[in-house]
Scaffold this motif. Structure first.
Motif, PDB file in Angstrom:
ATOM      1  N   ILE A 116       2.624   7.433   1.218  1.00 54.39           N
ATOM      2  CA  ILE A 116       4.707   7.515   1.173  1.00 54.39           C
ATOM      3  C   ILE A 116       4.999   6.275   0.521  1.00 54.39           C
ATOM      4  O   ILE A 116       4.966   5.219   1.578  1.00 54.39           O
ATOM      5  CB  ILE A 116       5.411   8.217   2.652  1.00 54.39           C
ATOM      6  CG1 ILE A 116       4.525   9.313   2.545  1.00 54.39           C
ATOM      7  CG2 ILE A 116       6.448   8.457   2.225  1.00 54.39           C
ATOM      8  CD1 ILE A 116       4.946  10.039   3.831  1.00 54.39           C
ATOM      9  N   ASN A 117       5.564   6.272  -0.418  1.00 49.82           N
ATOM     10  CA  ASN A 117       6.615   5.903  -1.403  1.00 49.82           C
ATOM     11  C   ASN A 117       5.968   4.454  -1.152  1.00 49.82           C
ATOM     12  O   ASN A 117       6.397   2.864  -0.994  1.00 49.82           O
ATOM     13  CB  ASN A 117       7.739   4.921  -0.001  1.00 49.82           C
ATOM     14  CG  ASN A 117       8.509   6.146  -0.438  1.00 49.82           C
ATOM     15  OD1 ASN A 117       9.072   7.474  -1.077  1.00 49.82           O
ATOM     16  ND2 ASN A 117       9.431   6.034   1.348  1.00 49.82           N
ATOM     17  N   LYS A 118       4.417   4.205  -1.307  1.00 45.72           N
ATOM     18  CA  LYS A 118       3.935   3.514  -1.995  1.00 45.72           C
ATOM     19  C   LYS A 118       4.175   2.773  -3.981  1.00 45.72           C
ATOM     20  O   LYS A 118       4.005   1.617  -3.715  1.00 45.72           O
ATOM     21  CB  LYS A 118       2.663   3.216  -1.946  1.00 45.72           C
ATOM     22  CG  LYS A 118       1.837   2.195  -2.377  1.00 45.72           C
ATOM     23  CD  LYS A 118       0.213   2.384  -1.161  1.00 45.72           C
ATOM     24  CE  LYS A 118      -0.674   0.636  -1.848  1.00 45.72           C
ATOM     25  NZ  LYS A 118      -1.613   1.054  -0.893  1.00 45.72           N
ATOM     26  N   ASP A 119       4.333   3.365  -3.886  1.00 46.99           N
ATOM     27  CA  ASP A 119       4.879   3.555  -6.111  1.00 46.99           C
ATOM     28  C   ASP A 119       5.382   4.490  -6.831  1.00 46.99           C
ATOM     29  O   ASP A 119       4.867   5.613  -7.848  1.00 46.99           O
ATOM     30  CB  ASP A 119       2.970   3.402  -6.624  1.00 46.99           C
ATOM     31  CG  ASP A 119       3.027   2.582  -7.334  1.00 46.99           C
ATOM     32  OD1 ASP A 119       4.294   2.476  -8.569  1.00 46.99           O
ATOM     33  OD2 ASP A 119       2.365   2.161  -8.050  1.00 46.99           O
ATOM     34  N   PHE A 120       6.382   4.800  -6.321  1.00 42.20           N
ATOM     35  CA  PHE A 120       7.342   5.632  -6.710  1.00 42.20           C
ATOM     36  C   PHE A 120       7.595   5.476  -7.970  1.00 42.20           C
ATOM     37  O   PHE A 120       7.563   6.650  -8.655  1.00 42.20           O
ATOM     38  CB  PHE A 120       8.767   5.269  -5.810  1.00 42.20           C
ATOM     39  CG  PHE A 120       9.809   6.711  -6.548  1.00 42.20           C
ATOM     40  CD1 PHE A 120       9.941   7.286  -5.563  1.00 42.20           C
ATOM     41  CD2 PHE A 120      10.837   6.684  -7.193  1.00 42.20           C
ATOM     42  CE1 PHE A 120      10.975   8.396  -5.823  1.00 42.20           C
ATOM     43  CE2 PHE A 120      11.462   7.840  -7.800  1.00 42.20           C
ATOM     44  CZ  PHE A 120      11.302   8.835  -7.271  1.00 42.20           C
TER      45      PHE A 120
END
Length: 208
Positions: free
Chosen positions: A86-90
């Motif tokens: 989650i939210n590692k590479d938006f």
């Protein structure tokens, strides 16, 4: 039809037309987007159009308790060897969503301006991405808006490997505690996972 100007306001959602179109124009500023989602409104338009703002009735949603996971999908989740974050590479997720080919659509509504606007939402904590990795490569994912009111507003997903986006969606729902997932408008894919229509007024109760 309401035409928006530089003022950060929207008309009453009851004034949307039969298809859910409420207003045109305005911008994709952080302030306007946050107000839109808090008001049950979202932007959706083609690259060659002015910004169109929607608030459909009925609203297509998924209650997490209604999530349907097929036997084959349960096997996939056990054996497909995906890593889900989650939210590692938006930015990569929304960019890949903009490139995804979709049935019945010649182009994408995820323009460069949309990408920049939602990346800004993400930087301010209002948007999330879910990534699916295989062999350290991004193979699927989705993104959406979270205003910390118990509702996650899903925006778009993509998959380069079979079942990748579905695995992300199911894993995300099973490991979060949202009251409601806003799917906005009907798709057979999301219906197969348990999504259904509710009235706009019922949907708005979850945003308050």
């Amino acid at each position: 039809m309401h035409i928006l100007d530089q003022n950060i306001v929207f008309p009453d959602i009851q004034e949307a037309d039969q298809e859910g179109l409420l207003a045109i124009g305005g911008d994709l500023s952080l302030e306007r987007l946050v107000l839109a989602y808090k008001s049950g409104i979202f932007p959706w338009f083609n690259a060659d159009e002015v910004i169109l703002w929607w608030s459909p009735n009925p609203r297509f949603v998924l209650y997490p308790t209604d999530l349907k996971v097929s036997k084959s999908m349960r096997q996939c989740l056990k054996n497909c060897d995906f890593e889900i974050t989650i939210n590692k590479d938006f930015k990569s997720v929304i960019t890949e969503c903009s490139k995804a080919k979709r049935n019945g659509q010649a182009g994408t509504w995820i323009t460069k301006n949309m990408i920049n606007a939602y990346c800004k939402l993400h930087e301010h904590g209002y948007a999330k991405s879910v990534e699916v990795w295989k062999n350290r490569q991004l193979v699927g994912g989705f993104y959406g808006v979270d205003l910390n009111n118990g509702v996650f507003c899903g925006e778009s997903m993509f998959a380069k490997k079979s079942n990748a986006s579905k695995a992300a969606f199911i894993t995300f729902i099973q490991n979060t505690d949202y009251k409601l997932i806003d799917c906005q408008v009907y798709t057979s894919h999301l219906e197969s996972l348990g999504a259904r229509d509710i009235s706009r007024s019922e949907f708005m109760e979850y945003l308050r």
